[in-house]
Design a protein around this motif. Structure first.
Motif, PDB file in Angstrom:
ATOM      1  N   ASN A 373       0.850  -1.197   0.000  1.00 24.69           N
ATOM      2  CA  ASN A 373       0.000   0.000   0.000  1.00 24.69           C
ATOM      3  C   ASN A 373       0.886   1.247   0.000  1.00 24.69           C
ATOM      4  OD1 ASN A 373      -2.948  -1.108   0.552  1.00 24.69           O
ATOM      5  ND2 ASN A 373      -1.579  -2.207   1.944  1.00 24.69           N
ATOM      6  N   PRO A 374       1.519   1.551  -1.121  1.00 26.62           N
ATOM      7  CA  PRO A 374       2.490   2.651  -1.145  1.00 26.62           C
ATOM      8  C   PRO A 374       1.898   4.018  -0.826  1.00 26.62           C
ATOM      9  CG  PRO A 374       2.008   1.860  -3.371  1.00 26.62           C
ATOM     10  CD  PRO A 374       1.414   0.873  -2.413  1.00 26.62           C
ATOM     11  N   ALA A 375       0.652   4.262  -1.207  1.00 26.04           N
ATOM     12  CA  ALA A 375       0.041   5.567  -0.936  1.00 26.04           C
ATOM     13  C   ALA A 375      -0.148   5.771   0.565  1.00 26.04           C
ATOM     14  CB  ALA A 375      -1.292   5.680  -1.667  1.00 26.04           C
ATOM     15  N   MET A 380       1.697   8.089   5.837  1.00 28.43           N
ATOM     16  CA  MET A 380       2.201   7.884   7.188  1.00 28.43           C
ATOM     17  C   MET A 380       3.615   8.450   7.328  1.00 28.43           C
ATOM     18  SD  MET A 380       1.696   6.792  10.258  1.00 28.43           S
ATOM     19  CE  MET A 380       0.432   5.517  10.455  1.00 28.43           C
ATOM     20  N   MET A 381       4.436   8.289   6.314  1.00 29.95           N
ATOM     21  CA  MET A 381       5.795   8.832   6.368  1.00 29.95           C
ATOM     22  C   MET A 381       5.764  10.351   6.510  1.00 29.95           C
ATOM     23  SD  MET A 381       8.885   8.521   3.573  1.00 29.95           S
ATOM     24  CE  MET A 381       7.992   9.552   2.381  1.00 29.95           C
ATOM     25  N   SER A 438       9.874   0.457   9.558  1.00 34.82           N
ATOM     26  CA  SER A 438       9.044  -0.734   9.437  1.00 34.82           C
ATOM     27  C   SER A 438       8.372  -0.787   8.071  1.00 34.82           C
ATOM     28  CB  SER A 438       7.994  -0.760  10.547  1.00 34.82           C
ATOM     29  OG  SER A 438       7.174  -1.889  10.454  1.00 34.82           O
ATOM     30  N   MET A 439       7.967   0.352   7.545  1.00 31.04           N
ATOM     31  CA  MET A 439       7.242   0.374   6.269  1.00 31.04           C
ATOM     32  C   MET A 439       8.166   0.241   5.073  1.00 31.04           C
ATOM     33  SD  MET A 439       4.262   3.262   6.824  1.00 31.04           S
ATOM     34  CE  MET A 439       5.451   4.606   6.985  1.00 31.04           C
ATOM     35  N   VAL A 447       2.754  -7.503   5.819  1.00 32.13           N
ATOM     36  CA  VAL A 447       1.796  -8.114   6.737  1.00 32.13           C
ATOM     37  C   VAL A 447       0.369  -7.795   6.299  1.00 32.13           C
ATOM     38  CG1 VAL A 447       1.001  -8.205   9.128  1.00 32.13           C
ATOM     39  CG2 VAL A 447       3.451  -8.014   8.634  1.00 32.13           C
ATOM     40  N   VAL A 448       0.146  -6.563   5.906  1.00 34.49           N
ATOM     41  CA  VAL A 448      -1.180  -6.130   5.455  1.00 34.49           C
ATOM     42  C   VAL A 448      -1.227  -6.219   3.939  1.00 34.49           C
ATOM     43  CG1 VAL A 448      -2.842  -4.237   5.395  1.00 34.49           C
ATOM     44  CG2 VAL A 448      -1.415  -4.582   7.431  1.00 34.49           C
ATOM     45  N   ALA A 449      -2.144  -7.011   3.433  1.00 36.49           N
ATOM     46  CA  ALA A 449      -2.258  -7.181   1.981  1.00 36.49           C
ATOM     47  C   ALA A 449      -2.744  -5.890   1.320  1.00 36.49           C
ATOM     48  CB  ALA A 449      -3.215  -8.331   1.674  1.00 36.49           C
ATOM     49  N   ARG A 450      -2.541  -5.819   0.038  1.00 39.13           N
ATOM     50  CA  ARG A 450      -2.981  -4.641  -0.706  1.00 39.13           C
ATOM     51  C   ARG A 450      -4.506  -4.511  -0.629  1.00 39.13           C
ATOM     52  NH1 ARG A 450      -0.906  -1.269  -4.444  1.00 39.13           N
ATOM     53  NH2 ARG A 450      -2.321  -0.327  -5.962  1.00 39.13           N
ATOM     54  N   PHE A 451      -4.981  -3.316  -0.387  1.00 35.16           N
ATOM     55  CA  PHE A 451      -6.421  -3.073  -0.339  1.00 35.16           C
ATOM     56  C   PHE A 451      -6.697  -1.643  -0.779  1.00 35.16           C
ATOM     57  CE2 PHE A 451      -4.922  -1.559   3.759  1.00 35.16           C
ATOM     58  CZ  PHE A 451      -5.700  -0.449   4.015  1.00 35.16           C
TER      59      PHE A 451
END
Length: 498
Positions: A373-375, A380-381, A438-439, A447-451
């Motif tokens: 989830n790059p966006a 968050m960055m 971490s990201m 850990v979190v799939a693309r959504f």
């Protein structure tokens, strides 16, 4: 009684009208139209915000200060500005909460969430405009008690119920401490008007033990609301247990209103005993708040507890605007709150999107998010960079302005205090970058799939990221706040003649 005085409370009246609209809509509209309630609330608040930022639309000149009800309530340019800033934060919270509010588990309590939120905002309005402690306490309780119900909205989770009990007990205890301090102040001065207290203390025989105790209790009572150390122990548990939308509201809106009200009380009611009584108290609280908030944030793996201790540390930086006791300090504090709203709500917006989709709330769960989830990782960055104060983002300038305002006071103690705050900024940089690491850097599969996040969550993030970038490059915002603060009725009260 001249009822036309109520016309001075235009923003409060507008908020009450919005509350009635939301209340009636929730009761009488058919079920198929109920999901539009969040949009109706957000649109109404947006109208109220725009009207607040253009005083001519409210029927009063921008440079006019109004005092009504015998001086109990005051409206002025700086008060209108801070209320407008809080409205922007609430609008973002409303946008970010749409998916959660329309979820199956919240469908029956959707209206209650928005009604309670508007009531708490009304109480914050009263706190900001109050110039009499009776009105201030009414606003304080109106802002505090409904928040306990908001924290407990997710009745299916044990943590939510536990957080509500802790918040309620803390609110009751802090109010009792605050009102005990007020009773001592009333006994010493014979009045609850801020100005009367100021002049009575200024013309009195000097500082005594009862006055010092009264100030400790007053600062302690409001310190609970601001999560200042050592009154912060409830914060992490309540932030973790409450629904994320409520947590984001608690972390920025409630804190911003309490910080401004705190400044007004200390300046207008107790400004004449600044150096003799409460200056050293505030120094100690600021150092403890920034340092302990940072040190405990390093240890957190739960994202909401992490942001809770981050907000404790940020409250210490906000307090630097108070001890500056000048126009620049007040403007810097307002600018800091404005920037903090966008930065913190951007972080909570990403956390809420991830939690709504996957139920993940640990920092470790953000591993590899830049791939899946790059966006969201980018948003968050930027939020972490702004909270840490990395240039050229808005958080750097908010810290720069508030440090500069504090240093302008010129005392050795202030230089030492700012040096400690600067050292703590380096510590905060470490733990904020842990999330970025971490990201983007930590190896392993995501850990979190693309959504695909909901449109409301994307809109909220667009607004917050835009604010982080815009406030970092648009100097006109700070200049406007500085000119507005210069018109304030209380900024010179530390040095005014008797």
């Amino acid at each position: 009684m001249d009822y036309s005085q109520f016309l001075a409370m235009k923003q409060e009246i507008g908020l009450l009208v919005l509350f009635l609209v939301v209340f009636i809509y929730d009761i009488f509209m058919p079920a198929r139209a109920a999901k539009a309630l969040p949009g109706v609330t957000a649109a109404g608040l947006l109208i109220l915000t725009v009207a607040g930022f253009f005083p001519c639309l409210l029927g009063c000149p921008s440079d006019e200060a109004i005092s009504v009800f015998g001086g109990m309530y005051v409206n002025s340019p700086i008060i209108t500005a801070i209320k407008g800033i809080l409205n922007i934060g609430v609008f973002i919270v409303l946008i970010q909460s749409i998916k959660w509010a329309n979820s199956e588990g919240m469908a029956m309590r959707r209206g209650e969430f928005y009604d309670l939120l508007l009531v708490t905002l009304f109480g914050m309005y009263l706190m900001i405009s109050a110039r009499h402690f009776l009105l201030f306490v009414i606003g304080l309780e109106s802002a505090s008690l409904p928040l306990a119900a908001m924290v407990a909205l997710d009745k299916s989770r044990y943590e939510s119920r536990e957080a509500a009990i802790k918040y309620m007990m803390t609110a009751i205890f802090s109010s009792a401490v605050f009102m005990m301090g007020l009773s001592f102040v009333y006994g010493l001065t014979g009045s609850l008007f801020f100005n009367d207290i100021y002049f009575t203390l200024a013309l009195g025989e000097g500082v005594n033990a009862l006055l010092i105790l009264a100030m400790i209790l007053v600062i302690g009572g409001i310190g609970f609301k601001l999560s200042l150390v050592p009154f912060h122990l409830w914060t992490a548990d309540v932030y973790q247990g409450a629904p994320t939308s409520v947590t984001s509201y608690l972390s920025v809106i409630s804190k911003g209103a309490a910080a401004f009200a705190f400044m007004v009380i200390l300046a207008q009611a107790f400004g004449c005993i600044y150096e003799q009584v409460w200056e050293w108290m505030l120094y100690a609280i600021i150092i403890l708040t920034i340092t302990i908030g940072n040190l405990f944030a390093i240890r957190q793996r739960n994202m909401k507890r992490f942001l809770a201790f981050s907000s404790i540390s940020q409250a210490g930086y906000i307090m630097l605007g108070i001890i500056a006791d000048n126009v620049m300090g007040s403007a810097a504090m307002m600018y800091y709150i404005f920037v903090y709203i966008f930065s913190n709500l951007a972080a909570f917006g990403v956390a809420q999107a991830v939690e709504n989709q996957s139920g993940k709330i640990s920092i470790d769960d953000y591993r590899g998010m830049s791939k899946s989830n790059p966006a969201l990782a980018f948003c968050m960055m930027l939020a972490m960079f702004s909270l840490a104060g990395i240039p050229p983002f808005a958080g750097f300038f908010s810290k720069f302005f508030i440090f500069t305002a504090a240093i302008n006071q010129g005392s050795i103690e202030i230089y030492v205090l700012v040096l400690i705050a600067l050292i703590n900024t380096i510590i905060s940089l470490f733990y904020y970058l842990l999330v970025v690491k971490s990201m983007y850097i930590t190896p392993g599969e995501p850990v979190v799939a693309r959504f695909k996040s909901a449109w409301s969550e994307r809109l909220g993030l667009i607004i917050t990221v835009g604010g982080i970038i815009a406030l970092g490059i648009c100097s006109c915002v700070y200049n406007w706040l500085l000119s507005t603060a210069a018109q304030s009725e209380f900024l010179s009260i530390f040095t005014r003649s008797i």
